[in-house]
Design a protein around this motif. Structure first.
Motif, PDB file in Angstrom:
ATOM      1  N   UNK A  18       2.160  66.548  -6.282  1.00  0.00           N
ATOM      2  CA  UNK A  18       2.143  67.146  -7.602  1.00  0.00           C
ATOM      3  C   UNK A  18       0.973  68.079  -7.828  1.00  0.00           C
ATOM      4  N   UNK A  19      -0.198  67.704  -7.346  1.00  0.00           N
ATOM      5  CA  UNK A  19      -1.408  68.488  -7.609  1.00  0.00           C
ATOM      6  C   UNK A  19      -1.337  69.871  -6.965  1.00  0.00           C
ATOM      7  N   UNK A  20      -0.769  69.938  -5.764  1.00  0.00           N
ATOM      8  CA  UNK A  20      -0.751  71.226  -5.038  1.00  0.00           C
ATOM      9  C   UNK A  20       0.162  72.244  -5.723  1.00  0.00           C
ATOM     10  N   UNK A  21       1.426  71.914  -6.041  1.00  0.00           N
ATOM     11  CA  UNK A  21       2.229  72.887  -6.799  1.00  0.00           C
ATOM     12  C   UNK A  21       1.630  73.196  -8.173  1.00  0.00           C
ATOM     13  N   UNK A  22       1.053  72.193  -8.829  1.00  0.00           N
ATOM     14  CA  UNK A  22       0.462  72.442 -10.147  1.00  0.00           C
ATOM     15  C   UNK A  22      -0.621  73.504 -10.051  1.00  0.00           C
ATOM     16  N   UNK A  23      -1.443  73.420  -9.026  1.00  0.00           N
ATOM     17  CA  UNK A  23      -2.499  74.431  -8.859  1.00  0.00           C
ATOM     18  C   UNK A  23      -1.921  75.820  -8.627  1.00  0.00           C
ATOM     19  N   UNK A  24      -1.001  75.943  -7.668  1.00  0.00           N
ATOM     20  CA  UNK A  24      -0.494  77.272  -7.324  1.00  0.00           C
ATOM     21  C   UNK A  24       0.264  77.902  -8.490  1.00  0.00           C
ATOM     22  N   UNK A  25       1.013  77.100  -9.229  1.00  0.00           N
ATOM     23  CA  UNK A  25       1.764  77.643 -10.363  1.00  0.00           C
ATOM     24  C   UNK A  25       0.835  78.034 -11.509  1.00  0.00           C
ATOM     25  N   UNK A 183      -7.396  64.310  -4.603  1.00  0.00           N
ATOM     26  CA  UNK A 183      -6.967  65.418  -5.458  1.00  0.00           C
ATOM     27  C   UNK A 183      -7.866  65.581  -6.681  1.00  0.00           C
ATOM     28  N   UNK A 184      -8.683  64.573  -6.994  1.00  0.00           N
ATOM     29  CA  UNK A 184      -9.601  64.656  -8.130  1.00  0.00           C
ATOM     30  C   UNK A 184     -10.707  65.676  -7.907  1.00  0.00           C
ATOM     31  N   UNK A 185     -10.900  66.090  -6.638  1.00  0.00           N
ATOM     32  CA  UNK A 185     -12.042  66.951  -6.315  1.00  0.00           C
ATOM     33  C   UNK A 185     -11.648  68.369  -5.953  1.00  0.00           C
ATOM     34  N   UNK A 186     -10.381  68.672  -5.829  1.00  0.00           N
ATOM     35  CA  UNK A 186     -10.004  70.011  -5.354  1.00  0.00           C
ATOM     36  C   UNK A 186      -8.841  70.588  -6.164  1.00  0.00           C
ATOM     37  N   UNK A 187      -7.606  70.215  -5.811  1.00  0.00           N
ATOM     38  CA  UNK A 187      -6.450  70.861  -6.435  1.00  0.00           C
ATOM     39  C   UNK A 187      -6.358  70.598  -7.944  1.00  0.00           C
ATOM     40  N   UNK A 188      -6.602  69.357  -8.387  1.00  0.00           N
ATOM     41  CA  UNK A 188      -6.436  69.078  -9.816  1.00  0.00           C
ATOM     42  C   UNK A 188      -7.463  69.798 -10.693  1.00  0.00           C
ATOM     43  N   UNK A 189      -8.757  69.747 -10.373  1.00  0.00           N
ATOM     44  CA  UNK A 189      -9.683  70.525 -11.206  1.00  0.00           C
ATOM     45  C   UNK A 189      -9.424  72.015 -11.127  1.00  0.00           C
ATOM     46  N   UNK A 190      -8.941  72.494  -9.972  1.00  0.00           N
ATOM     47  CA  UNK A 190      -8.609  73.920  -9.873  1.00  0.00           C
ATOM     48  C   UNK A 190      -7.414  74.249 -10.763  1.00  0.00           C
ATOM     49  N   UNK A 191      -6.447  73.343 -10.824  1.00  0.00           N
ATOM     50  CA  UNK A 191      -5.273  73.556 -11.680  1.00  0.00           C
ATOM     51  C   UNK A 191      -5.680  73.586 -13.157  1.00  0.00           C
ATOM     52  N   UNK A 192      -6.503  72.629 -13.561  1.00  0.00           N
ATOM     53  CA  UNK A 192      -6.918  72.599 -14.973  1.00  0.00           C
ATOM     54  C   UNK A 192      -7.798  73.800 -15.312  1.00  0.00           C
ATOM     55  N   UNK A 193      -8.561  74.291 -14.335  1.00  0.00           N
ATOM     56  CA  UNK A 193      -9.363  75.495 -14.580  1.00  0.00           C
ATOM     57  C   UNK A 193      -8.485  76.695 -14.890  1.00  0.00           C
ATOM     58  N   UNK A 194      -7.242  76.661 -14.401  1.00  0.00           N
ATOM     59  CA  UNK A 194      -6.285  77.743 -14.682  1.00  0.00           C
ATOM     60  C   UNK A 194      -5.358  77.373 -15.837  1.00  0.00           C
ATOM     61  N   UNK A 503       0.973  69.366   3.369  1.00  0.00           N
ATOM     62  CA  UNK A 503       1.381  70.627   4.006  1.00  0.00           C
ATOM     63  C   UNK A 503       2.785  71.027   3.553  1.00  0.00           C
ATOM     64  N   UNK A 504       3.693  70.065   3.429  1.00  0.00           N
ATOM     65  CA  UNK A 504       5.039  70.382   2.954  1.00  0.00           C
ATOM     66  C   UNK A 504       5.005  70.858   1.499  1.00  0.00           C
ATOM     67  N   UNK A 505       4.109  70.276   0.696  1.00  0.00           N
ATOM     68  CA  UNK A 505       3.977  70.729  -0.691  1.00  0.00           C
ATOM     69  C   UNK A 505       3.447  72.160  -0.734  1.00  0.00           C
ATOM     70  N   UNK A 506       2.455  72.456   0.119  1.00  0.00           N
ATOM     71  CA  UNK A 506       1.966  73.838   0.200  1.00  0.00           C
ATOM     72  C   UNK A 506       3.102  74.783   0.612  1.00  0.00           C
ATOM     73  N   UNK A 507       3.880  74.360   1.599  1.00  0.00           N
ATOM     74  CA  UNK A 507       4.987  75.203   2.093  1.00  0.00           C
ATOM     75  C   UNK A 507       6.033  75.445   1.008  1.00  0.00           C
TER      76      UNK A 507
END
Length: 531
Positions: A18-25, A183-194, A503-507
């Motif tokens: 969930x965190x990876x798509x949330x960040x990219x979107x 995910x608390x240290x990378x994708x999730x804070x990056x997603x909330x920053x956006x 990796x599949x989520x990134x893909x």
């Protein structure tokens, strides 16, 4: 009376999937809301104890018929409670055929095709390679035993800041020192920053067609009481143009099963083909004198080993039985691992099933606990798990804070049993050589087989009859509804699955962004790795 809200993208679940798509979107310009069933805790909240009400807030023990699964239940999902071993799946895994007799992964997915997405995740977490000086004592002991038995063994790569890590060995409780790269240290804070919004203690219940023109799906949810997750404190609904389902391999299929009448049906593979990643745990009851005499080890003056609870949970692995030339269901890895004392009752104390997990022999074995070494075999199982009808709410019936009853049924086939037997034999060949230890697999009498790596319950593939998702991770027949958690992984992996799930989520993200743009959202793909 509940109010229906609207957003561009709704993500259900906040772990790797969930965190990876949330960040990219979010980084691509979409309005994103994330629903998470569990609470939102951070480093100061993670305690070093096994009291009920501490770690049980973020870990679920889900008991099915024939299997028990451990999973995360908090913002960040299982990335908060995992042991951070981060490995790419072997190439042969992508060619697996299983008992169905045809390729189970999409034809477009090979190890080479997934490598660029592994690269992105390893950069974002990032993943570190331990040196032998950084491997804990149990990992060193396992490596020494492997070498003496003519096997190879290597330090395991981990998503841990090794300079910050204190080797406290409380990774199941979440990392109090922010050394584990969840995910608390990378994708999730990056997603909330956006601009993404995370809503903890929100449990999705159904997915239905939206009623607002231009929106595709309507997700109904229940708000949960922070002190007792069994108690609802509110309800609501959100309509979205894209839904990303990443509730985990135990929850995603159940949510889709319950939603099937509302959606006009779901693929028949939803809720079938569950895999526990072939997990098989054994305890080696080590002879301290043999450690000294056979291996020449001395951890402290006069103490050869007694190091079972010391250091990071995962230190070293043997890849010798990952030969792609050998037959399917005979390949596996062996990993030194540590589980908290609460699991100690699972080790078989005798060869008699009826008395293998209790009694005087168990008491005597338990007294030697510091001299144990536990080994996890990750084998090729047969995707034999099946979910029954969904419960009225949630993904399972919660009977206590962290104890849930699932409709999942798991009956290992002869193929799976053959793989487990081969792994047991290899563990004994390494660890029982010249009486170094006595290997005792975890008993299945108390909890069935046990897995911390649930997979494949809503898997991708090319065959519509045996896969619920297409090769992009989109649910067949339901445009704009994607699945990106462990349930999308088609088979067991012979290694820890977190890096492959990520990796599949990134893909999947370019396709999700494209689908979202087609629904009228000004979204674009191309954000760099989160920092």
């Amino acid at each position: 009376m509940s109010v229906t809200e609207r957003t561009d993208v709704l993500v259900i679940g906040s772990g790797f999937g969930g965190a990876i798509p949330a960040y990219h979107l979010a980084a691509g310009g979409a309005e994103v809301v994330i629903l998470e069933r569990g609470p939102h805790l951070t480093a100061p909240d993670f305690t070093h104890d096994l009291r009920l009400g501490s770690y049980t807030r973020i870990v679920d023990l889900v008991q099915g018929d024939g299997i028990t699964v451990v999973a995360g239940n908090c913002v960040g999902g299982s990335s908060v409670v995992y042991f951070a071993a981060s490995l790419r799946a072997p190439s042969f895994v992508f060619d697996r055929r299983g008992s169905l007799g045809h390729r189970l992964w999409p034809s477009t997915l090979t190890r080479a095709a997934l490598d660029p997405w592994y690269d992105r995740v390893e950069e974002a977490l990032p993943v570190a390679q331990q040196s032998w000086d950084q491997v804990p004592y149990p990992g060193g002991l396992f490596a020494a035993a492997c070498a003496r038995a003519g096997r190879t063994c290597n330090p395991a790569p981990v998503a841990v800041d090794l300079a910050r890590c204190t080797n406290c060995n409380w990774m199941l409780n979440g990392c109090h020192f922010d050394a584990k790269r969840s995910m608390l240290l990378n994708y999730l804070p990056a997603a909330t920053a956006h601009g993404a919004e995370i809503r903890p203690l929100h449990e999705a219940q159904t997915i239905a067609p939206a009623t607002t023109p231009g929106y595709r799906y309507r997700v109904s949810y229940t708000q949960l009481d922070a002190g007792d997750y069994r108690l609802p404190v509110g309800v609501g609904a959100i309509e979205a143009k894209t839904v990303v389902l990443a509730a985990g391999a135990l929850a995603t299929p159940v949510l889709l099963q319950r939603s099937a009448p509302l959606l006009g049906g779901v693929p028949q593979a939803v809720g079938r083909y569950f895999s526990g990643n072939g997990d098989r745990v054994s305890i080696a009851d080590v002879d301290e004198g043999k450690v000294r005499d056979l291996l020449g080890l001395e951890r402290a003056p006069g103490i050869p080993y007694q190091g079972f609870p010391i250091g990071k949970p995962i230190g070293s692995m043997s890849y010798d039985r990952l030969d792609p030339a050998t037959a399917e269901f005979t390949r596996f890895s062996l990993q030194q691992i540590y589980f908290p004392g609460i699991t100690d009752l699972l080790a078989q104390a005798t060869d008699t099933p009826a008395t293998s997990w209790f009694g005087v022999r168990k008491k005597e074995m338990r007294a030697r606990w510091p001299s144990w070494l536990s080994v996890l075999a990750m084998t090729e199982d047969d995707n034999e798990g099946v979910f029954g009808p969904p419960p009225p709410t949630g993904s399972s019936t919660r009977v206590a804070t962290s104890l849930c009853l699932s409709t999942l049924s798991y009956r290992p086939t002869a193929n799976t049993l053959r793989g487990w037997a081969a792994a047991d034999a290899e563990a004994r060949a390494v660890l029982e050589r010249d009486g170094l230890a006595r290997v005792r697999p975890w008993s299945e009498n108390a909890a069935g087989s046990v897995s911390a790596h649930p997979l494949a319950s809503c898997r991708m593939g090319d065959d519509p009859a045996t896969s619920a998702l297409d090769e992009r991770g989109e649910l067949r027949g339901h445009p704009g509804l994607f699945v990106t958690d462990g349930s999308a992984v088609p088979t067991s992996l012979c290694v820890n699955p977190s890096l492959t799930i990520a990796a599949l989520a990134e893909r999947a993200c370019p396709g999700i962004v494209e689908s979202t743009a087609e629904a009228g959202v000004r979204a674009r793909y191309g954000a760099p790795a989160p920092r």
